[in-house]
Write a protein that holds these residues in place. Structure first.
Motif, PDB file in Angstrom:
ATOM      1  N   PRO A  69      -8.395  -7.746 -11.866  1.00 10.41           N
ATOM      2  CA  PRO A  69      -7.122  -7.741 -11.123  1.00 10.41           C
ATOM      3  C   PRO A  69      -6.801  -9.066 -10.432  1.00 10.41           C
ATOM      4  O   PRO A  69      -5.626  -9.484 -10.413  1.00 10.41           O
ATOM      5  N   ASP A  70      -7.807  -9.738  -9.867  1.00 14.49           N
ATOM      6  CA  ASP A  70      -7.535 -11.034  -9.237  1.00 14.49           C
ATOM      7  C   ASP A  70      -6.977 -12.031 -10.252  1.00 14.49           C
ATOM      8  O   ASP A  70      -6.025 -12.774  -9.965  1.00 14.49           O
ATOM      9  N   GLN A 102      -7.064   0.160  -8.194  1.00 12.78           N
ATOM     10  CA  GLN A 102      -7.314  -0.078  -6.777  1.00 12.78           C
ATOM     11  C   GLN A 102      -7.485  -1.570  -6.501  1.00 12.78           C
ATOM     12  O   GLN A 102      -6.987  -2.096  -5.498  1.00 12.78           O
ATOM     13  N   GLY A 103      -8.188  -2.259  -7.409  1.00  7.66           N
ATOM     14  CA  GLY A 103      -8.385  -3.690  -7.247  1.00  7.66           C
ATOM     15  C   GLY A 103      -7.087  -4.473  -7.347  1.00  7.66           C
ATOM     16  O   GLY A 103      -6.947  -5.531  -6.712  1.00  7.66           O
ATOM     17  N   LEU A 104      -6.136  -3.963  -8.126  1.00  7.36           N
ATOM     18  CA  LEU A 104      -4.840  -4.640  -8.231  1.00  7.36           C
ATOM     19  C   LEU A 104      -4.126  -4.635  -6.884  1.00  7.36           C
ATOM     20  O   LEU A 104      -3.576  -5.660  -6.456  1.00  7.36           O
ATOM     21  N   THR A 105      -4.143  -3.502  -6.190  1.00  2.00           N
ATOM     22  CA  THR A 105      -3.521  -3.434  -4.868  1.00  2.00           C
ATOM     23  C   THR A 105      -4.167  -4.427  -3.908  1.00  2.00           C
ATOM     24  O   THR A 105      -3.478  -5.155  -3.182  1.00  2.00           O
ATOM     25  N   LEU A 144      -3.145  -8.041  -4.864  1.00  2.00           N
ATOM     26  CA  LEU A 144      -1.763  -8.338  -4.491  1.00  2.00           C
ATOM     27  C   LEU A 144      -1.654  -8.598  -2.991  1.00  2.00           C
ATOM     28  O   LEU A 144      -0.986  -9.544  -2.550  1.00  2.00           O
ATOM     29  N   ASP A 145      -2.304  -7.757  -2.198  1.00  2.00           N
ATOM     30  CA  ASP A 145      -2.272  -7.943  -0.743  1.00  2.00           C
ATOM     31  C   ASP A 145      -2.885  -9.292  -0.356  1.00  2.00           C
ATOM     32  O   ASP A 145      -2.356 -10.014   0.504  1.00  2.00           O
ATOM     33  N   ARG A 173       3.542  -5.217  -3.385  1.00  2.00           N
ATOM     34  CA  ARG A 173       2.873  -4.303  -4.314  1.00  2.00           C
ATOM     35  C   ARG A 173       3.771  -3.821  -5.437  1.00  2.00           C
ATOM     36  O   ARG A 173       3.307  -3.576  -6.550  1.00  2.00           O
ATOM     37  N   ASN A 174       5.071  -3.688  -5.164  1.00  2.00           N
ATOM     38  CA  ASN A 174       5.967  -3.190  -6.214  1.00  2.00           C
ATOM     39  C   ASN A 174       6.318  -4.259  -7.239  1.00  2.00           C
ATOM     40  O   ASN A 174       7.033  -3.987  -8.207  1.00  2.00           O
ATOM     41  N   THR A 175       5.796  -5.478  -7.052  1.00  2.00           N
ATOM     42  CA  THR A 175       6.011  -6.537  -8.036  1.00  2.00           C
ATOM     43  C   THR A 175       5.124  -6.357  -9.267  1.00  2.00           C
ATOM     44  O   THR A 175       5.471  -6.805 -10.371  1.00  2.00           O
ATOM     45  N   PHE A 176       3.981  -5.716  -9.089  1.00  2.00           N
ATOM     46  CA  PHE A 176       2.993  -5.570 -10.165  1.00  2.00           C
ATOM     47  C   PHE A 176       2.444  -4.148 -10.055  1.00  2.00           C
ATOM     48  O   PHE A 176       1.677  -3.836  -9.139  1.00  2.00           O
ATOM     49  N   VAL A 177       2.833  -3.294 -10.984  1.00  2.00           N
ATOM     50  CA  VAL A 177       2.606  -1.862 -10.853  1.00  2.00           C
ATOM     51  C   VAL A 177       1.668  -1.365 -11.952  1.00  2.00           C
ATOM     52  O   VAL A 177       1.817  -1.746 -13.124  1.00  2.00           O
TER      53      VAL A 177
END
Length: 324
Positions: free
Chosen positions: A262-263, A297-300, A303-304, A310-314
């Protein structure tokens, strides 16, 4: 099995393809080391999605509709065309019917609910992307054009001569009609169907030109230095949406050159400059060692950390839909 034969280029040496900006695939000794030492997280035998999509027959005008089938499979509806990306409806991503990664949820669209399929894009030859049984079913029902990188057409037509496979090189642009075209672009990956055909076919990602804007569909890719993603931005300009992989990344010593975590995916989004991204390559087939829910979960978290909304990459679940 026949293999590709063609002129030498900056990424083909006469027998094997290579990425000038990438790295060679791991050696068989490294594969054995991973298999001998791996400690995979336990996935559930079945984790169904609560969603199921019944797509419309067509999407016209300047709209586009993205239905997540699961893993790396998408239905893109734009410009009046119905386009499948890396379609896999089989139960296993494997050369064997009884062995290999087995899906833990149904495809987000039942095969019988598919609208008429005009075009199929197949990014490379790995079994979780090039599913011969599904391509043959699609050919019998719809007879779509199948656009794929060089050499993969030979694999398809050796299985079913009726598959309308058309093979192209990096940099090629193919007019699909209806104001839609597709460009093959380099990606940081590799391909094989067995032990002795590594990189004898090409791999690619796709940039679709549609009335809704340009769509960057990445099948598999490592991140590397990000050069592949920046080059797409430089060569193709503004991207409306990117489909980016976020899963199959552990252990990193083995997977980092071929799969993003995700990173990496958040950095790839920044590099390619797409306005919006949708995640895939997670949650359906256990190919590597991370837990089933960790990529989403790692994507959230990524993004943070990057300060990106967060709604940029779902990350959708199979059967969920995103529209622009």
């Amino acid at each position: 099995m026949p293999t590709y034969q063609g002129p030498v280029s900056d990424h083909f040496n006469g027998t094997h393809f290579f990425d000038p900006d990438g790295v060679a695939p791991k050696r068989l000794g490294d594969v054995w080391r991973w298999q001998r030492t791996r400690k995979p997280a336990k996935w559930p035998a079945w984790q169904p999605s609560s969603y199921a999509d019944t797509p419309p027959q067509r999407v016209n005008g300047t709209a586009a509709r993205f239905s997540f089938v699961g893993h790396a499979s998408w239905l893109i509806q734009a410009g009046g065309l119905n386009i499948l990306v890396d379609p896999v409806w089989s139960q296993r991503a494997s050369p064997f019917k009884l062995l290999g990664p087995k899906r833990v949820n149904d495809p987000g669209i039942a095969f019988e609910a598919l609208p008429p399929i005009d075009v199929v894009l197949v990014s490379h030859g790995h079994y979780d992307h090039l599913d011969l049984a599904t391509l043959s079913r699609l050919t019998t029902k719809f007879s779509p054009r199948v656009i794929t990188p060089l050499g993969n057409d030979l694999t398809m037509q050796a299985f079913d001569r009726k598959i309308r496979a058309e093979a192209f090189d990096w940099g090629d642009r193919i007019d699909l009609g209806g104001g839609v075209a597709v460009n093959l672009v380099a990606t940081r990956h590799w391909t094989a169907r067995g032990l002795f055909d590594r990189n004898k076919a090409l791999w690619a990602s796709f940039v679709l030109e549609t009335p809704a804007g340009k769509i960057y569909a990445v099948g598999d890719s490592g991140y590397g230095t990000g050069a592949h993603f920046r080059r797409v931005r430089e060569q193709h300009g503004e991207l409306r949406l990117a489909l980016l992989p976020i899963g199959a990344y552990e252990p990193r010593w083995f997977m980092r050159d071929q799969h993003m975590n995700p990173d990496d995916a958040v950095k790839a989004l920044s590099d390619c400059g797409a306005q919006q991204a949708l995640a895939h390559h997670h949650g359906t087939f256990q190919l590597t060692d991370e837990p089933i829910d960790e990529p989403a979960q790692g994507l959230t978290t990524a993004l943070d950390a990057a300060g990106v909304a967060r709604n940029t990459f779902v990350a959708l679940k199979p059967g969920q839909v995103f529209e622009i």
